[in-house]
Design a protein around this motif. Structure first.
Motif: not given
Lengths: 236, 236, 236
Positions: C162-178, C191-199
């Motif tokens: 699934h692919t997520m878009h936040i309108h009006g704001h850019d964001f930074k990837i802080i963690e991937e899979d912790a 967001l591929p299956s089984g993955k976690r991204f903290d932004v």
């Protein structure tokens, strides 16, 4: 094979239709790239053969497949691994996991091992998922000893992305499409179609560990669980 | 257009239903973002028009589409490229490849060019795949001369991820979502929905080369091969 | 919970079939990993319970689910967030968005809120898409104040990317899979299956903003728009 050597691939066509062979990655002369629908490279007609040749200027994980998508999706494909001539750090184990998907018209509700089934062309709605040609529980384990450094080469040429998780171990991405990467840690890796990722891990957590696709349906054989895209990392 | 200039987009609605326009990326005031289902921006009713305006503070590849997913998936979308005011290294060629997918209810088994077909809304099970609105063999080649630096801007707003492979050449990721990247090499690039990747390559390997999606079904027109998501990199 | 503490999870099985719990990520002893189809960890039979325990040696975003893919795809899953013991920069807001997909056999053409529907096992052809268990317009907004630093933890354990878009704001990837990342900017995240991204993002553009999946079909409730994978970033 070794980097900087010439690759020779003789393809003998025993099909009843024409074919051609494309090696994915490894830039080569236009006549050796093997997609005669577009390029100046010949079709190989039934009963004929053709010799492809080009220099493996790059080490890493590659694959080859028929230039015909129907033949490709029925399994006319394979793996080509190019090793560096002098590798500074050779891993103790080096495994290749070729990921494929299949759509079986009248699917069995259990393992497919004892009968022959003809997959539907192009596998748009796959119900069977294989690692090196087999579904769980028939997949081959990745055997390791405690303390070893293990390389796993993930290769996907299916219609879908597949996502693999190695239980009990984190791993580092070493190469993507045969280009070096800086060793980013992950516990789950997405494998889009046509991509290759080589990862390294240290065998530091003894046991028998699942290595599996994370998508729930892909952990089944046509809905029967467990199955599909599961193998094991097994300490021996 | 140029960075730091104001973008003016006048949308005249000639449909028989209301619409609104969302430009994807390029943060802007809430009233200009164009998703009136949620934001304080107007719907544009049939026969009416609306002027959107905002500053293009960032250079790179963007796209716009109707805020209505049914209109969006029927093709109400386009591309917006913002160029830096003073580009240090201008590539010799700059191509945009807009990737789309379509589901045609009574599909023709060959090219769609000579008749008009109405795609099913939302394209959940696509059987036609286009690059800039055309399927192979009707796609437009990317013409280059030996030695040129070529930029290719991949944009995907379909329901699926698509995976593109440029034969005979490796390429570098220059920008992702219009943010600079460090130039990681690849030979195959995954394009998730809503993402934009700009890549650079050097035209160093003369010939006529396929540029294609790697998923076998996507290289067909509803199962007829070759077709779909294929174009050519052509040395002239 | 806090890093370096021991996690205790007591699972009481009130189902009429056996189950087991796998925590995704966080390497742990083989008997605690919770996949008894392969590992030396017990099945939990109906009416029985089991206590899992392991050290949370790593902070970040994790999830857990039944080891049975049918139970997992029917929603037997949850989220586990491990916080660092002393966080240098604590964000002002910390949101978790758990992304799921469902296939409802006799789908309603509007919201599902007032009736109970049984999803089909394994959700191969999903027609409803949820964020923390709800589809738009019933999703919970992410409330922020101007100037705040906001963390959003995206977690996907569905069959699809699934692919997520936040309108009006850019964001930074802080963690991937912790695992820590260097803060690459994006406006759309896959967001591929089984993955976690903290932004992380800064709340610098007041308004009411969509946060949505970019795939047109995913912005509907079984084709009715707007719906599905949409929530709001709302300045209060």
């Amino acid at each position: 094979m070794w980097r900087e050597k010439t690759v020779y691939i003789e393809v003998e066509n025993r099909l009843e239709e024409k074919t051609a062979l494309h090696v994915h990655g490894l830039s080569k002369p236009n006549v050796q790239d093997g997609m005669p629908e577009i390029e100046p490279t010949p079709f190989i007609h039934p009963g004929k053969s053709h010799l492809y040749q080009f220099v493996a200027w790059q080490s890493g994980s590659f694959f080859y497949h028929s230039s015909n998508p129907l033949q490709e999706s029925n399994g006319l494909m394979g793996v080509l691994i190019v090793l560096p001539r002098q590798e500074i750090k050779i891993p103790n184990r080096d495994y290749v996991l070729l990921i494929q998907q299949w759509e079986i018209d009248q699917p069995a509700l259990s393992s497919l091992e004892s009968e022959v089934f003809k997959p539907k062309n192009l596998n748009r709605n796959p119900n069977f998922f294989t690692i090196n040609g087999k579904s769980f529980p028939d997949t081959t384990p990745l055997d390791v000893r405690y303390g070893e450094k293990v390389r796993v080469r993930f290769i996907n040429n299916a219609n879908m992305s597949h996502t693999m998780h190695i239980h009990g171990h984190d791993f580092k991405i070493i190469e993507e499409d045969a280009f070096k990467r800086k060793g980013k840690y992950l516990d789950t890796i997405n494998l889009p179609s046509g991509k290759r990722f080589d990862v390294d891990l240290v065998a530091s957590n003894p046991g028998i560990w699942p290595v599996n696709g994370t998508k729930p349906f892909h952990k089944t054989n046509n809905g029967v669980s467990p199955g599909g895209m599961i193998t094991r990392l097994r300490y021996i």
